[in-house]
Write a protein that holds these residues in place. Structure first.
Motif, PDB file in Angstrom:
ATOM      1  N   PHE A 174       1.154  32.425 -19.437  1.00 24.19           N
ATOM      2  CA  PHE A 174       1.200  31.454 -18.495  1.00 24.19           C
ATOM      3  C   PHE A 174       2.282  31.300 -17.594  1.00 24.19           C
ATOM      4  O   PHE A 174       3.431  31.291 -17.965  1.00 24.19           O
ATOM      5  N   ARG A 175       1.922  31.078 -16.260  1.00 17.92           N
ATOM      6  CA  ARG A 175       3.230  31.013 -15.310  1.00 17.92           C
ATOM      7  C   ARG A 175       2.884  30.049 -14.297  1.00 17.92           C
ATOM      8  O   ARG A 175       1.776  30.301 -13.622  1.00 17.92           O
ATOM      9  N   ASN A 176       3.660  29.102 -13.999  1.00 18.09           N
ATOM     10  CA  ASN A 176       3.393  27.900 -13.142  1.00 18.09           C
ATOM     11  C   ASN A 176       3.792  28.344 -11.745  1.00 18.09           C
ATOM     12  O   ASN A 176       4.482  28.147 -11.214  1.00 18.09           O
ATOM     13  N   GLU A 177       2.938  29.576 -11.586  1.00 21.53           N
ATOM     14  CA  GLU A 177       3.146  29.921  -9.849  1.00 21.53           C
ATOM     15  C   GLU A 177       3.305  29.086  -8.877  1.00 21.53           C
ATOM     16  O   GLU A 177       2.454  28.166  -8.965  1.00 21.53           O
ATOM     17  N   ILE A 178       4.158  29.009  -8.107  1.00 16.68           N
ATOM     18  CA  ILE A 178       4.295  28.280  -6.857  1.00 16.68           C
ATOM     19  C   ILE A 178       3.115  28.461  -6.039  1.00 16.68           C
ATOM     20  O   ILE A 178       2.507  27.464  -5.637  1.00 16.68           O
ATOM     21  N   PHE A 185      -5.724  37.751  -8.503  1.00 22.18           N
ATOM     22  CA  PHE A 185      -4.350  38.592  -8.496  1.00 22.18           C
ATOM     23  C   PHE A 185      -3.165  37.719  -8.866  1.00 22.18           C
ATOM     24  O   PHE A 185      -2.592  38.106  -9.997  1.00 22.18           O
ATOM     25  N   ARG A 186      -3.148  36.517  -8.519  1.00 20.70           N
ATOM     26  CA  ARG A 186      -1.826  35.745  -8.936  1.00 20.70           C
ATOM     27  C   ARG A 186      -2.605  34.292  -9.297  1.00 20.70           C
ATOM     28  O   ARG A 186      -2.879  33.573  -8.530  1.00 20.70           O
ATOM     29  N   VAL A 187      -2.491  34.029 -10.582  1.00 19.00           N
ATOM     30  CA  VAL A 187      -3.128  33.021 -11.310  1.00 19.00           C
ATOM     31  C   VAL A 187      -1.994  32.332 -12.109  1.00 19.00           C
ATOM     32  O   VAL A 187      -0.975  32.838 -12.400  1.00 19.00           O
ATOM     33  N   GLU A 191      -4.054  37.300 -18.747  1.00 12.92           N
ATOM     34  CA  GLU A 191      -3.798  38.116 -19.843  1.00 12.92           C
ATOM     35  C   GLU A 191      -2.998  39.157 -19.504  1.00 12.92           C
ATOM     36  O   GLU A 191      -3.102  39.691 -18.291  1.00 12.92           O
ATOM     37  N   GLN A 192      -2.297  39.685 -20.397  1.00  5.84           N
ATOM     38  CA  GLN A 192      -1.357  40.865 -20.460  1.00  5.84           C
ATOM     39  C   GLN A 192      -1.885  41.896 -21.462  1.00  5.84           C
ATOM     40  O   GLN A 192      -2.514  41.446 -22.535  1.00  5.84           O
ATOM     41  N   MET A 193      -1.697  43.142 -21.148  1.00  3.95           N
ATOM     42  CA  MET A 193      -1.786  44.061 -22.083  1.00  3.95           C
ATOM     43  C   MET A 193      -0.275  44.934 -21.974  1.00  3.95           C
ATOM     44  O   MET A 193      -0.038  45.666 -20.859  1.00  3.95           O
TER      45      MET A 193
END
Ligand code: ATP
Length: 536
Positions: A174-178, A185-187, A191-193
């Motif tokens: 989780f990232r509180n992207e500005i 693409f940018r959420v 999920e990451q691998m």
């Protein structure tokens, strides 16, 4: 490949790959939901990664760590202090942006009146436990990697692994992207691998190189093309503070060439940062003093009889960016045969009328209007080649509110059905549905019985998702399966029953191939083996 993000957004919504999150309440920016086909595609991509990196290697273990972790994790990982982006506000329209992603001008209103950049931490803070005391908080993890470092000793002790070896993990971050943008693409939730590969100091550079090659080959194996996948060696001034070297794998997304995966040489920074008695470890990286850890995250080298802190090579990929890349690469609008000018003329006129009414429509927002006009112009520019994208144009936001859209659709649909197709050329192993079984006649008990039997039998093999579809005429059904990337259609007809002209075709079916559109007869008894062989 797709030319615009709009093509993918529209297909995803129309056919059930990806939906905007919480749509009925006006949405939640930076969140998307995977639909019936999207979840299959995403699971297939993750399984392919797990298979290649865990099952097929002899030097890897997997884990699945918690999303919530002790908050000290994020102090010593460096995230509390350094996981920040520079944020600016537009003084005109009050929109908020990441300063390093805009060129000194507000992308929304164009004003250059921006506030000074100020640091913004991207971690989501959350209360842990029922008492809202200021100390009982943690963060939703912004990367899966730290779960691996904190379990380093557990995995080492429980598996007796020798260096070099790696730990792999997939999961939500989780990232509180500005400014979340560009579809998935940018959420803010993704999920990451990730792999943390532990090596002896001194062997790190060779392993770094090897991982870059391995990861490129894996992306090619799931269908990305060499032309669209570009390794980028970060310059010294671009490197994160923990990294000795980083290679980003950039992919040519519809919105531009951007990062799909990062492969970093993180030295002994992570294990060193989370260790006690750091002074005794001979660390190469500069780490903050740790007064809380109860472990030395070291490895005992039996040959040299010494404790060492392994160096770490980290290939870190985004699942959602992977799905977007695979989808984009697979997408194609193809002409099946040339449409004659007299069939295109009415469509051209209807498109012209539609675009005129868009530009006059006062109910549309400026954004929707511009997007519709731009897409309309693009299609009109080469109508013969791009006719199929009109279907996408008509499902864009705003289009449905215009009465003349219906007329355009009435003109377009029959022509598109006859002369064009949208197709997803997925590798069979990634396709959400592997086989669609289609009855030539949906009310014929003999045909339906055999078709449903074949579906059950193929499905019970357990190795592929198989569906039965009788919702249209056969040509329409083929197009629908092309559009969602189903590599094989199996059609049951009168010949199958032995009731057709060709009695020698009894107990055979037509197998129709998505990419070549070629058809062949295959005996039902050999069908499963036949399909399985082509399923790589
Ligand atoms: P960017 O510079 O694009 O913000 P990053 O360099 O911060 O990405 P990393 O911290 O290296 O990204 O994360 C590893 C991978 O996780 C990225 O390569 C990407 O695929 C994925 N990822 C990171 N942030 C997001 C996000 N907001 N949405 C979707 N995927 C993401």
């Amino acid at each position: 490949a797709a030319q615009t993000m709009e093509q993918l957004v529209s297909l995803s919504k129309r056919r059930g790959f990806i939906f905007p999150g919480s749509a009925i309440y006006g949405g939640l920016q930076g969140t998307y939901d995977y639909g019936p086909l999207g979840v299959e595609l995403k699971n297939n991509l993750k399984l392919a990664w797990w298979r290649a990196n865990v099952w097929e290697r002899e030097d890897m273990e997997g884990i699945d760590a918690s999303i919530l972790m002790n908050k000290l994790t994020w102090r010593y990982s460096g995230h509390e202090e350094t996981f920040v982006d520079p944020m600016v506000d537009c003084k005109g329209c009050k929109m908020r942006w990441r300063a390093d992603q805009i060129a000194g001008k507000c992308p929304s209103c164009g004003s250059a009146e921006l506030t000074e950049p100020r640091p913004f931490n991207l971690m989501f803070k959350t209360q842990v436990g029922p008492v809202p005391d200021p100390e009982s908080f943690s963060y939703l993890r912004p990367e899966t990697a730290q779960g691996i470092f904190l379990n380093f000793k557990h995995v080492l002790d429980s598996t007796s692994r020798k260096l070099p070896f790696g730990i792999a993990q997939m999961g939500k971050s989780f990232r509180n992207e500005i400014t979340p943008r560009n579809f998935i693409f940018r959420v803010r939730e993704f999920e990451q691998m990730e792999i943390e590969f532990f090596v002896k100091p001194g062997e790190d550079e060779a392993w770094h190189q090897k991982w870059v090659e391995d990861r490129i080959n894996w992306w090619l194996s799931v269908g990305l093309s060499k032309d669209n996948l570009v390794p980028y060696h970060q310059k010294a001034n671009e490197l994160a503070h923990y990294a000795k070297a980083t290679v980003d794998l950039l992919y040519r997304f519809p919105h531009g060439l951007e990062e799909l995966e990062g492969i970093a040489n993180r030295t002994d920074y992570d294990l060193g940062s989370h260790s006690k008695d750091q002074g005794s470890l001979g660390l190469k990286a500069r780490v903050a003093p740790n007064s809380h850890s109860t472990e030395k995250l070291t490895y005992f080298d039996a040959e040299t009889k010494q404790h060492v802190v392994p160096f770490v090579i980290e290939p870190s990929a985004g699942v959602d960016r992977g799905v977007l890349a695979v989808l984009s690469e697979a997408y194609d609008e193809e002409q099946v045969k040339a449409a004659p000018a007299d069939r295109l003329k009415p469509v051209e006129e209807a498109l012209g009328t539609f675009l005129k009414s868009v530009s006059r429509n006062e109910k549309l927002t400026a954004d929707a209007k511009n997007a519709l006009l731009a897409e309309g112009e693009r299609i009109a520019g080469a109508l013969g080649e791009r006719l199929a994208s009109i279907t996408g144009l008509l499902s864009m936001p705003g289009a449905e509110s215009i009465e003349v859209a219906k007329k355009l659709r009435g003109q377009v649909d029959p022509v598109v059905d006859e002369f064009y197709r949208t197709v997803l050329h997925f590798k069979p192993r990634l396709a959400p549905i592997k086989v669609a079984v289609l009855p030539l006649k949906k009310n014929h008990p003999g045909i339906v019985g055999v078709a449903k039997g074949i579906r059950r039998q193929l499905q019970s093999s357990g190795s592929m998702r198989v569906v039965y579809d009788d919702t249209g005429a056969i040509g329409k059904l083929y197009r629908r399966q092309d559009e969602i990337g189903t590599p094989f259609c199996v059609t049951v007809d009168f010949d199958t029953l032995g009731d057709g002209k060709d009695t020698s075709s009894k107990d055979t079916v037509t197998v129709r191939h998505r990419d070549s559109m070629a058809q062949e007869r295959v005996a039902i008894s050999e069908l499963e083996t036949y399909l399985r062989e082509k399923m790589s």
